[in-house]
Design an enzyme around this catalytic site. Structure first.
Site, PDB file in Angstrom:
ATOM      1  N   HIS A  60      58.864 -31.866  32.654  1.00 33.62           N
ATOM      2  CA  HIS A  60      58.215 -31.771  33.963  1.00 33.62           C
ATOM      3  C   HIS A  60      58.973 -30.802  34.873  1.00 33.62           C
ATOM      4  O   HIS A  60      60.200 -30.800  34.907  1.00 33.62           O
ATOM      5  CB  HIS A  60      58.192 -33.166  34.601  1.00 33.62           C
ATOM      6  N   TYR A  62      58.889 -29.530  38.994  1.00 36.00           N
ATOM      7  CA  TYR A  62      58.300 -29.860  40.301  1.00 36.00           C
ATOM      8  C   TYR A  62      58.950 -29.027  41.406  1.00 36.00           C
ATOM      9  O   TYR A  62      60.186 -28.916  41.482  1.00 36.00           O
ATOM     10  CB  TYR A  62      58.484 -31.351  40.618  1.00 36.00           C
ATOM     11  N   VAL A  63      58.117 -28.458  42.239  1.00 36.31           N
ATOM     12  CA  VAL A  63      58.581 -27.733  43.435  1.00 36.31           C
ATOM     13  C   VAL A  63      57.772 -28.262  44.610  1.00 36.31           C
ATOM     14  O   VAL A  63      56.534 -28.367  44.514  1.00 36.31           O
ATOM     15  CB  VAL A  63      58.363 -26.201  43.261  1.00 36.31           C
ATOM     16  N   ALA A  73      60.281 -22.319  40.489  1.00 36.24           N
ATOM     17  CA  ALA A  73      60.115 -22.957  39.181  1.00 36.24           C
ATOM     18  C   ALA A  73      60.616 -22.030  38.076  1.00 36.24           C
ATOM     19  O   ALA A  73      61.247 -22.484  37.112  1.00 36.24           O
ATOM     20  CB  ALA A  73      58.645 -23.316  38.955  1.00 36.24           C
ATOM     21  N   CYS A  95      55.926 -29.310  29.560  1.00 41.22           N
ATOM     22  CA  CYS A  95      55.391 -29.025  30.905  1.00 41.22           C
ATOM     23  C   CYS A  95      54.412 -27.843  30.846  1.00 41.22           C
ATOM     24  O   CYS A  95      54.724 -26.785  30.286  1.00 41.22           O
ATOM     25  CB  CYS A  95      56.552 -28.693  31.839  1.00 41.22           C
ATOM     26  N   TYR A  97      53.353 -25.832  33.173  1.00 38.63           N
ATOM     27  CA  TYR A  97      53.799 -24.621  33.872  1.00 38.63           C
ATOM     28  C   TYR A  97      54.620 -23.766  32.912  1.00 38.63           C
ATOM     29  O   TYR A  97      54.489 -22.540  32.869  1.00 38.63           O
ATOM     30  CB  TYR A  97      54.635 -24.980  35.118  1.00 38.63           C
ATOM     31  N   THR A 101      52.493 -20.610  31.986  1.00 39.70           N
ATOM     32  CA  THR A 101      52.847 -19.548  32.944  1.00 39.70           C
ATOM     33  C   THR A 101      54.218 -18.931  32.646  1.00 39.70           C
ATOM     34  O   THR A 101      54.343 -17.719  32.516  1.00 39.70           O
ATOM     35  CB  THR A 101      52.825 -20.095  34.385  1.00 39.70           C
ATOM     36  N   ARG A 105      55.232 -15.090  30.567  1.00 37.11           N
ATOM     37  CA  ARG A 105      55.892 -14.082  31.406  1.00 37.11           C
ATOM     38  C   ARG A 105      57.324 -13.793  30.937  1.00 37.11           C
ATOM     39  O   ARG A 105      57.947 -12.834  31.395  1.00 37.11           O
ATOM     40  CB  ARG A 105      55.924 -14.545  32.870  1.00 37.11           C
TER      41      ARG A 105
HETATM   42  N1  COA Z   1      50.525 -24.970  35.126  1.00 39.04           N
HETATM   43  C1  COA Z   1      50.655 -23.655  34.864  1.00 39.04           C
HETATM   44  N2  COA Z   1      50.910 -22.715  35.815  1.00 39.04           N
HETATM   45  C2  COA Z   1      50.992 -23.126  37.102  1.00 39.04           C
HETATM   46  C3  COA Z   1      50.871 -24.500  37.431  1.00 39.04           C
HETATM   47  C4  COA Z   1      50.618 -25.433  36.390  1.00 39.04           C
HETATM   48  N3  COA Z   1      50.476 -26.756  36.623  1.00 39.04           N
HETATM   49  N4  COA Z   1      51.009 -24.611  38.773  1.00 39.04           N
HETATM   50  C5  COA Z   1      51.212 -23.375  39.254  1.00 39.04           C
HETATM   51  N5  COA Z   1      51.212 -22.473  38.259  1.00 39.04           N
HETATM   52  C6  COA Z   1      51.380 -21.014  38.386  1.00 39.04           C
HETATM   53  C7  COA Z   1      50.709 -20.512  39.640  1.00 39.04           C
HETATM   54  O1  COA Z   1      49.360 -20.235  39.371  1.00 39.04           O
HETATM   55  C8  COA Z   1      51.517 -19.252  39.963  1.00 39.04           C
HETATM   56  O2  COA Z   1      50.914 -18.144  39.344  1.00 39.04           O
HETATM   57  P1  COA Z   1      50.898 -16.698  40.107  1.00 39.04           P
HETATM   58  O3  COA Z   1      52.330 -16.237  40.138  1.00 39.04           O
HETATM   59  O4  COA Z   1      50.028 -15.854  39.226  1.00 39.04           O
HETATM   60  O5  COA Z   1      50.344 -16.936  41.460  1.00 39.04           O
HETATM   61  C9  COA Z   1      52.875 -19.478  39.313  1.00 39.04           C
HETATM   62  O6  COA Z   1      52.751 -20.725  38.574  1.00 39.04           O
HETATM   63  C10 COA Z   1      53.973 -19.619  40.352  1.00 39.04           C
HETATM   64  O7  COA Z   1      55.213 -19.515  39.690  1.00 39.04           O
HETATM   65  P2  COA Z   1      56.541 -20.006  40.431  1.00 39.04           P
HETATM   66  O8  COA Z   1      56.596 -19.435  41.816  1.00 39.04           O
HETATM   67  O9  COA Z   1      57.690 -19.737  39.517  1.00 39.04           O
HETATM   68  O10 COA Z   1      56.275 -21.570  40.495  1.00 39.04           O
HETATM   69  P3  COA Z   1      56.456 -22.556  41.763  1.00 39.04           P
HETATM   70  O11 COA Z   1      57.859 -22.474  42.254  1.00 39.04           O
HETATM   71  O12 COA Z   1      55.353 -22.323  42.710  1.00 39.04           O
HETATM   72  O13 COA Z   1      56.264 -23.998  41.056  1.00 39.04           O
HETATM   73  C11 COA Z   1      55.038 -25.733  39.915  1.00 39.04           C
HETATM   74  C12 COA Z   1      55.225 -24.195  40.105  1.00 39.04           C
HETATM   75  C13 COA Z   1      54.004 -25.949  38.802  1.00 39.04           C
HETATM   76  C14 COA Z   1      56.378 -26.344  39.502  1.00 39.04           C
HETATM   77  C15 COA Z   1      54.571 -26.344  41.267  1.00 39.04           C
HETATM   78  O14 COA Z   1      53.295 -25.811  41.595  1.00 39.04           O
HETATM   79  C16 COA Z   1      54.462 -27.880  41.220  1.00 39.04           C
HETATM   80  O15 COA Z   1      55.466 -28.572  41.427  1.00 39.04           O
HETATM   81  N6  COA Z   1      53.252 -28.402  40.958  1.00 39.04           N
HETATM   82  C17 COA Z   1      53.058 -29.864  40.864  1.00 39.04           C
HETATM   83  C18 COA Z   1      53.686 -30.440  39.588  1.00 39.04           C
HETATM   84  C19 COA Z   1      53.125 -29.773  38.354  1.00 39.04           C
HETATM   85  O16 COA Z   1      51.927 -29.594  38.189  1.00 39.04           O
HETATM   86  N7  COA Z   1      54.064 -29.378  37.438  1.00 39.04           N
HETATM   87  C20 COA Z   1      53.679 -28.675  36.201  1.00 39.04           C
HETATM   88  C21 COA Z   1      53.357 -29.619  35.079  1.00 39.04           C
HETATM   89  S1  COA Z   1      54.826 -30.477  34.499  1.00 39.04           S
END
Ligand code: COA
Length: 122
Positions: A60, A62-63, A73, A95, A97, A101, A105
């Site tokens: 997991h 989380y931000v 993240a 996870c 993300y 994502t 990258r």
């Molecule tokens: N799955 C895949 N990608 C995701 C995502 C998810 N659940 N949530 C966001 N992203 C992507 C965004 O679309 C964004 O893309 P972009 O750069 O093209 O706009 C990118 O992640 C942002 O990257 P980054 O800045 O490194 O991430 P962040 O610091 O904004 O944190 C999360 C990303 C997912 C950790 C944050 O949105 C979060 O805590 N979400 C709630 C918990 C969650 O869903 N965690 C992931 C599953 S464990």
């Protein structure tokens, strides 16, 4: 300026987390013992010869909403993958993300991925 200093990413070994100094953003993982097929082995022999290894299941990330979209993240993942590499661990990107994502990258980290089953955790 101190106020603009980017937050450090800290390893909390006991909590199995990489996190920001304020602990608000984190990457949670679990450590699993795994068995890998010995190179060059197959069939019946493969079952007999398995090499113990360790997989870091990144479960997991989380931000907090107010800090999203700034690459925080990705920085947590950078630290966690570098840690896995330093400690010769494989990675399970549970996870979404990370799998959807971060890894597309940062494809250099694909070499650390473990695609087998996880049986035990510690
Ligand atoms: N799955 C895949 N990608 C995701 C995502 C998810 N659940 N949530 C966001 N992203 C992507 C965004 O679309 C964004 O893309 P972009 O750069 O093209 O706009 C990118 O992640 C942002 O990257 P980054 O800045 O490194 O991430 P962040 O610091 O904004 O944190 C999360 C990303 C997912 C950790 C944050 O949105 C979060 O805590 N979400 C709630 C918990 C969650 O869903 N965690 C992931 C599953 S464990």
């Amino acid at each position: 300026m101190e106020a603009n200093r980017p937050t450090e990413i800290v390893w909390d070994e006991k909590a199995q987390r990489f996190e920001t100094e304020d602990k608000e953003a984190f990457l949670q993982y679990q450590i699993n013992d795994i068995l890998l097929a010995a190179p060059g082995e197959d069939g019946e022999q493969e079952k007999a010869k398995k090499l113990p290894a360790v997989a870091m299941d990144m479960v997991h990330t989380y931000v907090p909403r107010s800090k999203r979209g700034l690459g925080l993240a990705a920085r947590l993942c950078d630290a966690a993958f570098a840690h896995a590499q330093r400690h010769s661990m494989l990675v399970v990107p549970t996870c979404s993300y990370i799998s959807e994502t971060y890894l597309p990258r940062n494809p250099a980290w694909n070499s650390l991925l473990y695609n087998g089953e996880l049986h035990s955790s510690m």
